[in-house]
Design a protein around this motif. Structure first.
Motif, PDB file in Angstrom:
ATOM      1  N   VAL A  94       0.872  -1.177   0.000  1.00  0.00           N
ATOM      2  CA  VAL A  94       0.000   0.000   0.000  1.00  0.00           C
ATOM      3  C   VAL A  94       0.910   1.228   0.000  1.00  0.00           C
ATOM      4  O   VAL A  94       2.021   1.202   0.520  1.00  0.00           O
TER       5      VAL A  94
ATOM      6  N   MET B 171      -2.929   5.455   4.076  1.00  0.00           N
ATOM      7  CA  MET B 171      -2.814   4.137   3.462  1.00  0.00           C
ATOM      8  C   MET B 171      -1.622   3.366   4.005  1.00  0.00           C
ATOM      9  O   MET B 171      -1.630   2.158   4.032  1.00  0.00           O
TER      10      MET B 171
ATOM     11  N   GLN C  17      -2.846  -9.140  -0.246  1.00  0.00           N
ATOM     12  CA  GLN C  17      -3.229  -7.729  -0.297  1.00  0.00           C
ATOM     13  C   GLN C  17      -4.407  -7.454   0.645  1.00  0.00           C
ATOM     14  O   GLN C  17      -4.414  -6.451   1.367  1.00  0.00           O
TER      15      GLN C  17
ATOM     16  N   GLU D 178      -4.066  -4.819   3.760  1.00  0.00           N
ATOM     17  CA  GLU D 178      -4.939  -3.646   3.876  1.00  0.00           C
ATOM     18  C   GLU D 178      -5.709  -3.651   5.187  1.00  0.00           C
ATOM     19  O   GLU D 178      -5.862  -2.608   5.831  1.00  0.00           O
TER      20      GLU D 178
ATOM     21  N   ASN E 164      -4.945  -0.711   7.983  1.00  0.00           N
ATOM     22  CA  ASN E 164      -6.076   0.150   8.300  1.00  0.00           C
ATOM     23  C   ASN E 164      -6.223   0.402   9.800  1.00  0.00           C
ATOM     24  O   ASN E 164      -6.708   1.454  10.211  1.00  0.00           O
TER      25      ASN E 164
END
Lengths: 407, 407
Positions: B50, B190, B209, B213, B217
């Motif tokens: 990211v 991000m 991925q 993420e 987060n």
């Protein structure tokens, strides 16, 4: 301690017919300086005001809003040294008690007194001290007292802030005189810390409110020291109607001129707050132009103005344009095309086509940064809108002032 | 200079089978410390990443994104001392040249090399220096080199940041080891400044991925030092597949455990960045609970975390709860009911029913503020959602570090 950036105390105050001011030391602060101010407003005056939108607004803000809605004010009572914020039900009662005391002396309704407080948050308002000296403030009130009032409302301010102008509008000489305080916790949302402005124009409350909101929107609402919105912000504009100018509608030919004059006063007062921003050594104007909306210009300008990295670079007189670029890039704005963006420091282009300008030299950057007034101009290259925000740098003294404020 | 808050260098690094690391001094910085790091990734590994959402993202971010989309990476090339940001077309070309050089040595495609840069914005990347030592980095690469890599990617960091764990998931021993750098310009959007994590789990790129993420987060995207989002943020997670654990779908019973383990590593790395925040003397956890949405909890938490007045009060160990209250009140959240809000410092209730808590004493506040790890807990009293953000205080040293960074 740093000094205000290119700001001296005002020397010529034009009194406003219909406004008397008394100041007195109520010993709210631990000094012998005056800390209580009473504005006495002539009958038949009108009054407009805007207040903070902080959800945790202070007791005096809640009461002033209620009172303004109920009747035309005859007095403003302003104390410094104690914000009467975060004080719950007792805070509301304390503000009302002060208003009651003033009302009895003036023989008016309690709702005709508006209370204002500024200072430390969360301490109980010393009602007895205030009520004990209100009569003295009233007894000494006179039309020449603006300078003392500008002093008495200060907290961490290093210099009193005032603007006083006379203008001929529609063949009539009119006066506008205003004072303001504020130095930290400055990112007003509707109005700044505290500002009191008076004019002798005759104008209805509703027209006066329109005029004030227009002026505040491009002055007090366009400044930031530290992004912190106060719980006590208020800006008041009183019109005594004692001049020959009578404005009776928005279509009156003099209304635009009057709005412009009020905006001029508000802008100078707002800029004075930034010049005296806590620890400020530089006065920075940020203009964003050719945006697709005014709001996106404001958003980009504030993102730069709030960046601690940009503000510390200005303190160091370092033309660290990469930090300005990084701030523009993270602004809450959709689909920025970085190749279209140009950034200037005064007359020097520093960024174009996504990188440092081909013509830029470090020597140019150094020359600009040595000044204590600098303009950052960001051209978004995609529209016709623009906006300007004023801010200051971020210095050791800002940390020092705010680390030591309560101790 | 201040030291990182309760953070020591990691002493036990578990190598990740399939990852070799070389570090070398390319003299990009004006020191003799290593400033160039090469990760060599075994064939058949997968890689998730990211990147910053700053519109002015750096050349290496643009190239790394393109390359990751084109093929599975075989190498990561990371330099500190120069961000290759704000460098226009030449910056992109320079990043590509470095990738080409690595690709020739590894006999792979240039798109299988991902470039990363961190350091000063706006200076030309010294391509010759970098390309001249890449072969040395490759020649010395080995599986034990994580500690040196954590050192070599540092800029204003005072301490290398790494987390290394082994876990048994679905009866298989797996390893996750990661490093991160970052100390200022920290409000990732991000991902943070730079973080590189590897595991030996066998997992597809798309699943990896999803896992990254989710982890980012609630870890890197929940920290702030100074609200400034970097142009160069990137977080990379490589899975070499060398362990016995093979995760082939989101429904695989081990996927949740693996995600949790990755989240643990990301959270510890993210917190390490805050503990080593520029000038930090305190590590502050801000939890907002009983909100009506997760987003409003995040918004309130960041408004507190970004307030210079709150941050300087923590630096001064001053329980100035009025500043926390004022920050909550100006959060970009609709219709806050201040009477419902409670604010705690650790176990001490400081605000309730719109003012200071009846039970609160200054002595309690002093006791909490003397600690170097403090939790602010805000209860919005109107829902079931919650969020946590980590930040640090704002000290003289923050101003000093950022006023002197380029000089």
């Amino acid at each position: 301690m740093t000094m205000a950036v290119n700001l001296s105390p005002l020397t010529t105050f034009y009194p406003v017919n219909g406004i008397k001011i008394g100041t007195v030391c109520a010993q709210i602060k631990q000094t012998q300086h005056d800390d209580l101010t009473l504005f006495v407003i002539a009958e038949n005056s009108t009054c407009a005001a805007v207040f903070t939108r902080n959800a945790f607004c202070a007791a005096p803000v809640i009461i002033a809003r209620q009172h303004l809605f109920a009747s035309a004010p005859r007095a403003l009572l302003i104390n410094s040294g104690n914000a009467n914020a975060g004080t719950g039900q007792q805070g509301l009662q304390n503000a009302r008690t002060c208003c009651d005391t003033v009302a009895k002396l003036l023989n008016c309704a309690s709702t005709q007194v508006l209370p204002f407080s500024t200072g430390v948050i969360g301490q109980s308002l010393p009602v007895d001290k205030i009520c004990g000296v209100v009569a003295t403030a009233l007894a000494t009130a006179n039309t020449e007292n603006w300078e003392n009032a500008a002093q008495a409302i200060m907290t961490t301010d290093t210099i009193p802030k005032a603007v006083s102008i006379q203008k001929i509008i529609a063949d009539e000489l009119i006066t506008i005189t205003g004072i303001a305080k504020g130095s930290g916790m400055i990112k007003p949302d509707m109005a700044t810390m505290l500002s009191f402005i008076a004019t002798d124009v005759q104008i209805s409350q509703s027209l006066l409110q329109i005029c004030l909101e227009r002026a505040v929107n491009v002055s007090f609402n366009r400044i930031t020291v530290d992004s912190d919105t106060s719980t006590n912000d208020a800006c008041v504009l009183v019109a005594t109607g004692k001049s020959g100018l009578h404005i009776d509608s928005v279509d009156h030919p003099a209304f635009a001129d009057f709005c412009q004059a009020v905006t001029q006063v508000c802008t100078q007062l707002a800029q004075a707050i930034i010049r005296d921003g806590e620890g400020a050594t530089k006065f920075i104007t940020i203009t964003v132009e050719q945006g697709s909306s005014e709001q996106e210009c404001i958003d980009v300008a504030y993102t730069i103005a709030h960046s601690p990295l940009v503000k510390t670079a200005f303190f160091a007189s370092d033309a660290n344009w990469g930090r300005i670029l990084a701030a523009v890039g993270r602004a809450p704005v959709d689909n920025l095309v970085i190749e279209a963006i140009k950034i200037n420091l005064d007359d020097v282009c520093i960024v174009e086509q996504g990188g440092v300008a081909a013509s830029y030299t470090e020597e140019q950057g150094r020359r600009i940064m040595q000044q204590n007034e600098i303009t950052i101009r960001v051209n978004l290259g995609r529209g016709t809108q623009h906006a300007t925000v004023w801010t200051c740098d971020f210095s050791y003294d800002y940390v020092k002032i705010n680390a030591e404020y309560r101790t």
